[in-house]
Design an enzyme around this catalytic site. Structure first.
Site, PDB file in Angstrom:
ATOM      1  N   ASP A 196       0.848  -1.179   0.000  1.00 47.75           N
ATOM      2  CA  ASP A 196       0.000   0.000   0.000  1.00 47.75           C
ATOM      3  C   ASP A 196       0.898   1.248   0.000  1.00 47.75           C
ATOM      4  O   ASP A 196       2.027   1.203   0.479  1.00 47.75           O
ATOM      5  CB  ASP A 196      -0.882  -0.037   1.253  1.00 47.75           C
ATOM      6  CG  ASP A 196      -1.683   1.233   1.439  1.00 47.75           C
ATOM      7  OD1 ASP A 196      -2.498   1.550   0.558  1.00 47.75           O
ATOM      8  OD2 ASP A 196      -1.492   1.903   2.468  1.00 47.75           O
ATOM      9  N   ARG A 197       0.374   2.359  -0.529  1.00 49.75           N
ATOM     10  CA  ARG A 197       1.176   3.584  -0.629  1.00 49.75           C
ATOM     11  C   ARG A 197       1.074   4.447   0.628  1.00 49.75           C
ATOM     12  O   ARG A 197       1.999   4.531   1.414  1.00 49.75           O
ATOM     13  CB  ARG A 197       0.747   4.381  -1.860  1.00 49.75           C
ATOM     14  CG  ARG A 197       1.536   5.672  -2.086  1.00 49.75           C
ATOM     15  CD  ARG A 197       1.001   6.401  -3.329  1.00 49.75           C
ATOM     16  NE  ARG A 197       1.694   7.619  -3.629  1.00 49.75           N
ATOM     17  CZ  ARG A 197       1.338   8.826  -3.181  1.00 49.75           C
ATOM     18  NH1 ARG A 197       0.293   8.966  -2.376  1.00 49.75           N
ATOM     19  NH2 ARG A 197       2.023   9.898  -3.539  1.00 49.75           N
ATOM     20  N   ASP A 198      -0.051   5.121   0.805  1.00 51.19           N
ATOM     21  CA  ASP A 198      -0.206   6.140   1.840  1.00 51.19           C
ATOM     22  C   ASP A 198      -0.265   5.536   3.233  1.00 51.19           C
ATOM     23  O   ASP A 198      -1.156   4.757   3.556  1.00 51.19           O
ATOM     24  CB  ASP A 198      -1.469   6.964   1.568  1.00 51.19           C
ATOM     25  CG  ASP A 198      -1.399   7.646   0.212  1.00 51.19           C
ATOM     26  OD1 ASP A 198      -0.564   8.558   0.076  1.00 51.19           O
ATOM     27  OD2 ASP A 198      -2.148   7.249  -0.690  1.00 51.19           O
ATOM     28  N   GLN A 221      -6.699   5.474  -5.045  1.00 51.26           N
ATOM     29  CA  GLN A 221      -6.392   6.886  -5.227  1.00 51.26           C
ATOM     30  C   GLN A 221      -7.581   7.617  -5.850  1.00 51.26           C
ATOM     31  O   GLN A 221      -7.596   7.920  -7.048  1.00 51.26           O
ATOM     32  CB  GLN A 221      -5.129   7.062  -6.092  1.00 51.26           C
ATOM     33  CG  GLN A 221      -3.865   6.558  -5.439  1.00 51.26           C
ATOM     34  CD  GLN A 221      -3.522   7.288  -4.148  1.00 51.26           C
ATOM     35  OE1 GLN A 221      -3.917   8.421  -3.925  1.00 51.26           O
ATOM     36  NE2 GLN A 221      -2.774   6.610  -3.274  1.00 51.26           N
ATOM     37  N   ARG A 268     -11.370  -1.229  -6.151  1.00 48.08           N
ATOM     38  CA  ARG A 268     -11.123  -0.504  -4.900  1.00 48.08           C
ATOM     39  C   ARG A 268     -11.071  -1.459  -3.707  1.00 48.08           C
ATOM     40  O   ARG A 268     -11.985  -2.225  -3.464  1.00 48.08           O
ATOM     41  CB  ARG A 268     -12.204   0.554  -4.687  1.00 48.08           C
ATOM     42  CG  ARG A 268     -11.925   1.433  -3.481  1.00 48.08           C
ATOM     43  CD  ARG A 268     -12.935   2.573  -3.367  1.00 48.08           C
ATOM     44  NE  ARG A 268     -12.697   3.327  -2.159  1.00 48.08           N
ATOM     45  CZ  ARG A 268     -11.798   4.302  -2.043  1.00 48.08           C
ATOM     46  NH1 ARG A 268     -11.087   4.653  -3.096  1.00 48.08           N
ATOM     47  NH2 ARG A 268     -11.631   4.927  -0.904  1.00 48.08           N
TER      48      ARG A 268
END
Length: 178
Positions: free
Chosen positions: A10-12, A53, A92
């Site tokens: 995962d990014r954030d 995103q 998502r």
């Protein structure tokens, strides 16, 4: 872990940033993360981004800007859901569309893959797809961990058990590569 084919990160809040979205150009990775990604890649493990995103749907940033940034950070592939919450898409998180697409495109057995994230939606997607699940306590991870520890999750959410709870991404990758 020798049969590990891919790691989805995962990014954030997991890779860097915080528990809210920081757009490309302003996002920074947590210290030591780039070296950990290189460690996975040196073992022949495919390293993929796995990120919701909705700012793309809102026109705040482009999917291409996320793709370029994440590949510059060392990711092999970027799987991004550009849709807003509630749009009913199949990609998502906690849906498994991104994981299924990655498996099809890269010939992966998802049972030989790992998802690392700071939100329970990351773990739900991993569980549904048959991946190993690692929760990091960065970003929203401490909050998710406390809810888990206090049995606050209900229904399907309560059934998911992390395979490992890591302090951060470096700890998660170290655990995988020992």
């Amino acid at each position: 872990m020798n049969s590990l084919q891919a790691v989805f990160i995962d990014r954030d809040g997991t890779l860097g940033g915080s528990d809210f979205v920081i757009y490309p150009g302003e996002f920074t990775m947590f210290p030591g993360v780039e070296e950990s990604i290189k460690q996975l890649k040196s073992r022949g493990i495919l390293v993929c981004s796995f990120t919701n995103q909705p700012g793309v749907a809102d026109g705040v940033a482009s999917a291409e800007s996320f793709d370029s940034e994440l590949k510059a950070f060392g990711f092999d592939r970027v799987y991004l859901c550009p849709h807003r919450h509630g749009e009913g898409c199949e990609c998502r998180k906690p849906s498994i569309g991104m994981l299924k697409r990655a498996a099809e495109e890269n010939g992966l057995d998802l049972k030989k893959c790992v998802v690392i994230g700071d939100r329970w939606t990351d773990l739900l997607a991993a569980d549904e797809a048959g991946c190993m699940k690692i929760l990091v306590k960065t970003g929203s991870g401490n909050q998710a961990f406390e809810k888990y520890r206090n049995n606050e999750y209900k229904g399907r959410w309560a059934e998911v058990q992390p395979d490992y709870i890591a302090e951060d991404l470096i700890d998660a990758i170290s655990w995988l590569t020992v």
